[in-house]
Design a protein around this motif. Structure first.
Motif, PDB file in Angstrom:
ATOM      1  N   VAL A 342     -62.772   5.384 -24.664  1.00 45.23           N
ATOM      2  CA  VAL A 342     -61.399   5.622 -25.495  1.00 45.23           C
ATOM      3  C   VAL A 342     -60.234   6.505 -24.809  1.00 45.23           C
ATOM      4  N   VAL A 343     -60.248   7.548 -24.800  1.00 41.99           N
ATOM      5  CA  VAL A 343     -59.516   9.136 -25.103  1.00 41.99           C
ATOM      6  C   VAL A 343     -58.535   8.111 -24.101  1.00 41.99           C
ATOM      7  N   CYS A 344     -59.430   7.693 -22.770  1.00 40.58           N
ATOM      8  CA  CYS A 344     -58.527   7.583 -20.890  1.00 40.58           C
ATOM      9  C   CYS A 344     -57.636   6.686 -21.161  1.00 40.58           C
ATOM     10  N   VAL A 345     -58.406   5.425 -21.588  1.00 41.03           N
ATOM     11  CA  VAL A 345     -57.362   4.027 -21.513  1.00 41.03           C
ATOM     12  C   VAL A 345     -56.482   4.148 -23.227  1.00 41.03           C
ATOM     13  N   ALA A 346     -56.770   5.082 -23.916  1.00 41.51           N
ATOM     14  CA  ALA A 346     -55.305   5.244 -25.046  1.00 41.51           C
ATOM     15  C   ALA A 346     -53.920   5.968 -24.230  1.00 41.51           C
ATOM     16  N   CYS A 347     -54.660   7.230 -23.465  1.00 37.70           N
ATOM     17  CA  CYS A 347     -53.600   7.686 -22.887  1.00 37.70           C
ATOM     18  C   CYS A 347     -52.343   6.688 -22.087  1.00 37.70           C
ATOM     19  N   ALA A 348     -53.610   6.549 -21.409  1.00 39.04           N
ATOM     20  CA  ALA A 348     -52.471   5.043 -20.362  1.00 39.04           C
ATOM     21  C   ALA A 348     -51.991   3.767 -20.890  1.00 39.04           C
ATOM     22  N   LEU A 408     -56.075  21.346 -34.089  1.00 37.34           N
ATOM     23  CA  LEU A 408     -55.010  23.149 -32.987  1.00 37.34           C
ATOM     24  C   LEU A 408     -55.100  22.661 -31.822  1.00 37.34           C
ATOM     25  N   VAL A 409     -56.074  22.468 -30.961  1.00 33.43           N
ATOM     26  CA  VAL A 409     -55.306  22.024 -29.073  1.00 33.43           C
ATOM     27  C   VAL A 409     -54.411  20.592 -29.333  1.00 33.43           C
ATOM     28  N   PHE A 410     -54.889  19.992 -30.000  1.00 31.85           N
ATOM     29  CA  PHE A 410     -53.736  18.605 -30.095  1.00 31.85           C
ATOM     30  C   PHE A 410     -52.456  19.317 -30.718  1.00 31.85           C
ATOM     31  N   GLY A 411     -51.889  19.722 -32.050  1.00 32.75           N
ATOM     32  CA  GLY A 411     -51.197  20.519 -32.614  1.00 32.75           C
ATOM     33  C   GLY A 411     -50.346  21.871 -31.356  1.00 32.75           C
ATOM     34  N   LEU A 412     -50.632  22.047 -30.641  1.00 36.07           N
ATOM     35  CA  LEU A 412     -50.438  23.111 -29.266  1.00 36.07           C
ATOM     36  C   LEU A 412     -50.136  22.526 -28.486  1.00 36.07           C
ATOM     37  N   VAL A 413     -50.725  21.218 -28.026  1.00 42.69           N
ATOM     38  CA  VAL A 413     -50.753  21.008 -26.607  1.00 42.69           C
ATOM     39  C   VAL A 413     -48.885  19.775 -26.496  1.00 42.69           C
ATOM     40  N   GLN A 415     -46.440  20.807 -28.918  1.00 47.69           N
ATOM     41  CA  GLN A 415     -45.722  21.936 -28.966  1.00 47.69           C
ATOM     42  C   GLN A 415     -45.570  22.559 -27.717  1.00 47.69           C
ATOM     43  N   TRP A 416     -46.452  22.879 -26.891  1.00 47.44           N
ATOM     44  CA  TRP A 416     -46.214  22.887 -25.986  1.00 47.44           C
ATOM     45  C   TRP A 416     -44.778  21.949 -24.694  1.00 47.44           C
ATOM     46  N   PHE A 417     -45.490  21.184 -24.660  1.00 50.21           N
ATOM     47  CA  PHE A 417     -44.787  19.716 -23.470  1.00 50.21           C
ATOM     48  C   PHE A 417     -44.028  18.063 -24.669  1.00 50.21           C
ATOM     49  N   ARG A 418     -44.379  18.462 -25.749  1.00 52.96           N
ATOM     50  CA  ARG A 418     -42.827  17.035 -26.976  1.00 52.96           C
ATOM     51  C   ARG A 418     -44.134  15.868 -26.620  1.00 52.96           C
ATOM     52  N   ASP A 419     -44.759  16.204 -25.875  1.00 53.40           N
ATOM     53  CA  ASP A 419     -45.397  14.582 -25.651  1.00 53.40           C
ATOM     54  C   ASP A 419     -46.824  13.777 -25.716  1.00 53.40           C
ATOM     55  N   TYR A 420     -47.252  13.304 -26.563  1.00 48.24           N
ATOM     56  CA  TYR A 420     -48.576  13.337 -27.639  1.00 48.24           C
ATOM     57  C   TYR A 420     -49.501  12.573 -26.362  1.00 48.24           C
ATOM     58  N   ARG A 421     -49.157  11.981 -26.131  1.00 43.10           N
ATOM     59  CA  ARG A 421     -49.866  11.620 -24.248  1.00 43.10           C
ATOM     60  C   ARG A 421     -50.521  13.026 -23.828  1.00 43.10           C
ATOM     61  N   TYR A 422     -50.289  14.254 -23.514  1.00 45.09           N
ATOM     62  CA  TYR A 422     -50.957  15.348 -23.130  1.00 45.09           C
ATOM     63  C   TYR A 422     -51.910  16.020 -23.984  1.00 45.09           C
ATOM     64  N   SER A 423     -51.783  15.689 -25.583  1.00 40.56           N
ATOM     65  CA  SER A 423     -52.138  15.805 -26.583  1.00 40.56           C
ATOM     66  C   SER A 423     -53.454  15.499 -26.832  1.00 40.56           C
ATOM     67  N   ILE A 424     -53.250  13.997 -26.442  1.00 38.64           N
ATOM     68  CA  ILE A 424     -54.766  13.103 -27.040  1.00 38.64           C
ATOM     69  C   ILE A 424     -55.687  13.389 -25.574  1.00 38.64           C
ATOM     70  N   VAL A 425     -55.080  13.550 -24.112  1.00 34.99           N
ATOM     71  CA  VAL A 425     -56.304  13.318 -22.955  1.00 34.99           C
ATOM     72  C   VAL A 425     -56.921  14.595 -23.097  1.00 34.99           C
ATOM     73  N   ALA A 426     -56.491  15.785 -23.758  1.00 36.44           N
ATOM     74  CA  ALA A 426     -56.810  17.020 -23.722  1.00 36.44           C
ATOM     75  C   ALA A 426     -57.701  17.142 -24.802  1.00 36.44           C
ATOM     76  N   LEU A 427     -58.312  16.211 -25.186  1.00 34.30           N
ATOM     77  CA  LEU A 427     -59.542  16.073 -26.373  1.00 34.30           C
ATOM     78  C   LEU A 427     -61.028  15.622 -25.015  1.00 34.30           C
ATOM     79  N   ILE A 428     -60.331  14.717 -24.404  1.00 33.75           N
ATOM     80  CA  ILE A 428     -61.913  15.013 -23.222  1.00 33.75           C
ATOM     81  C   ILE A 428     -62.841  15.751 -23.442  1.00 33.75           C
TER      82      ILE A 428
END
Length: 458
Positions: A342-348, A408-413, A415-428
């Motif tokens: 689900v997370v992979c599909v949401a990211c795309a 925390l990871v979602f917020g930090l990612v 903060q670094w990239f200003r893109d929620y797609r990177y934040s969501i995929v980091a949750l894998i």
């Protein structure tokens, strides 16, 4: 050959079933906060306020590249809500363990349930006062409400053990979650009507959101009366000695130390820390991701979460039926692979594609209902009798709406990239690590180590 019990046959006594029917209603009551506020409205609303403060001359639908000054630290406005959830859970991780130990020694645990409920419901309703650029008040109220939510659910989850035999806990836990999804979904449907027709009642969009905060707080407090009255028979007779009540504070140290005696319980908690953080962060960040990254409106997001709630209602019951045949452990493990997909599909997902977004929402609802309800029932067998609230305080520190590592990871990612797609995929990574750790938990052995009777199928 042992015959498997069919999931629609309960072994609870008539009195236990009566208590369970009252117990379910707390999930219905608290669903107003977890769904309407925590899952849908709070994150987009607070992020809009933070954007307004950091970028006052910029349209609200555009990304803000400036930082918000939070106690002298520069915070990206889009990271404010994930950081608030992180801070509230760090506080909860300490406070809730004290609370669990104290409640186990209380002669009147329902008083604690009532106290936490009404302080939390008041904080939730008081969010009606958060407007303009007053993000600080929203942060304080969210921390109070989240802390009280976690504390009330410690007592609530511990009560389930007292009123439910081991063989019925998957069913009862799933039914409680189902009530929560249905209650939250019912109020969310009313919220959708308010958001769509806010002009007709003389409110702007922000005003409609604030009214929804007030109604959600009232819903939590009013419907909690049903379980608080129906479970009064559980109050212990007599008052514990003073030394026992003081000893609740000393229990903080021994709670963690005693996990050495229950290695399977400790392994499950470690696995739960990871995979639940992944689940909770997806749930908490869904509205933020949908509104800021995929550009859906508030009404479309409410429809989305409404769909999730009703799919989760059936998902929780379906997973309970499958757990009766295959065991809760196996069903939770299988759900983590579905979460990863689900997370992979949401990211795309492309922007503004509502059909694909709703399909992903259906998948989230299906696995969310099963994973959450079965985790609670499985854990209930891994804790020693008489220490239910104490051990559920450890569980609750990582439970719904209070995860910290994932947010925390979602917020930090971001903060670094200003893109929620990177934040969501980091949750894998949370689902992967959680699945590896969960696979190593020997559930039947852990239940026996805790001094409990294993259900027929684990």
């Amino acid at each position: 050959m042992t015959l498997l019990r069919t999931p629609n046959v309960q072994v609870s006594s008539p009195e236990q079933k009566r208590l369970q029917r009252s117990w379910y209603w707390y999930d219905w009551a608290v669903g107003s906060y977890t769904v309407v506020i925590a899952a849908v409205l709070f994150a987009p609303y607070m992020t809009s306020i933070a954007n307004k403060v950091a970028c006052p001359n910029q349209p609200s639908d555009q990304a803000c590249d400036n930082n918000l000054n939070v106690l002298g630290i520069g915070v990206a406005p889009g990271s404010l809500v994930p950081y608030v959830l992180t801070v509230s859970t760090v506080i909860s991780a300490v406070v809730l363990v004290f609370i669990g130990a104290i409640v186990d020694r209380s002669a009147h645990p329902l008083r604690y349930l009532a106290g936490f409920t009404y302080v939390g419901a008041t904080a939730a309703g008081a969010m009606v006062l958060v407007g303009g650029t007053d993000w600080q008040l929203g942060v304080v109220l969210a921390i109070i409400a989240n802390l009280c939510l976690g504390a009330s659910l410690i007592v609530y989850s511990a009560i389930m053990i007292r009123i439910t035999p081991p063989d019925d806990r998957d069913y009862v836990s799933a039914r409680g979650w189902a009530y929560g999804y249905l209650g939250g979904g019912t109020l969310l449907a009313a919220t959708l009507v308010l958001l769509v027709t806010h002009d007709a009642v003389g409110l702007d969009k922000a005003g409609a959101v604030r009214v929804a905060f007030l109604v959600a707080g009232l819903w939590w407090g009013l419907f909690a009366i049903v379980p608080l009255r129906g479970l009064r028979a559980l109050s212990r007779m007599g008052r514990p000695p003073l030394r026992d009540r003081i000893g609740g504070f000393r229990q903080l140290r021994t709670t963690f130390a005693s996990l050495r005696d229950y290695p399977q319980t400790k392994r499950f908690l470690l696995a739960y820390l990871f995979y639940n953080d992944g689940m909770q962060t997806v749930i908490a960040a869904a509205s933020l991701y949908g509104s800021k990254q995929l550009k859906f409106s508030e009404s479309e997001l409410v429809v989305t979460i409404l769909l999730v709630q009703f799919v989760a209602f059936f998902g929780a019951l379906a997973f309970a039926r499958m757990a009766a045949r295959h065991g809760a452990h196996r069903m939770i493990y299988s759900s983590l692979f579905l979460w990863t997909a689900v997370v992979c599909v949401a990211c795309a997902l492309p922007e503004r594609n509502l059909v694909l977004w709703l399909l992903v929402a259906c998948a989230i609802g299906l696995v969310m209902g099963g994973g959450q309800s079965l985790s609670r029932s499985l854990y209930s067998g891994l804790i020693p009798a008489g220490r239910e609230s104490e051990f559920f305080s450890l569980y609750q520190a990582m439970e719904r709406g209070t995860s910290w590592l994932g947010t925390l990871v979602f917020g930090l990612v971001f903060q670094w990239f200003r893109d929620y797609r990177y934040s969501i995929v980091a949750l894998i990574i949370f689902f992967g690590v959680g699945a590896v750790l969960l696979r190593g938990v020997r559930v039947r052995e852990g239940i026996i180590q805790a001094g409990n009777t294993p259900p027929q199928v684990v």
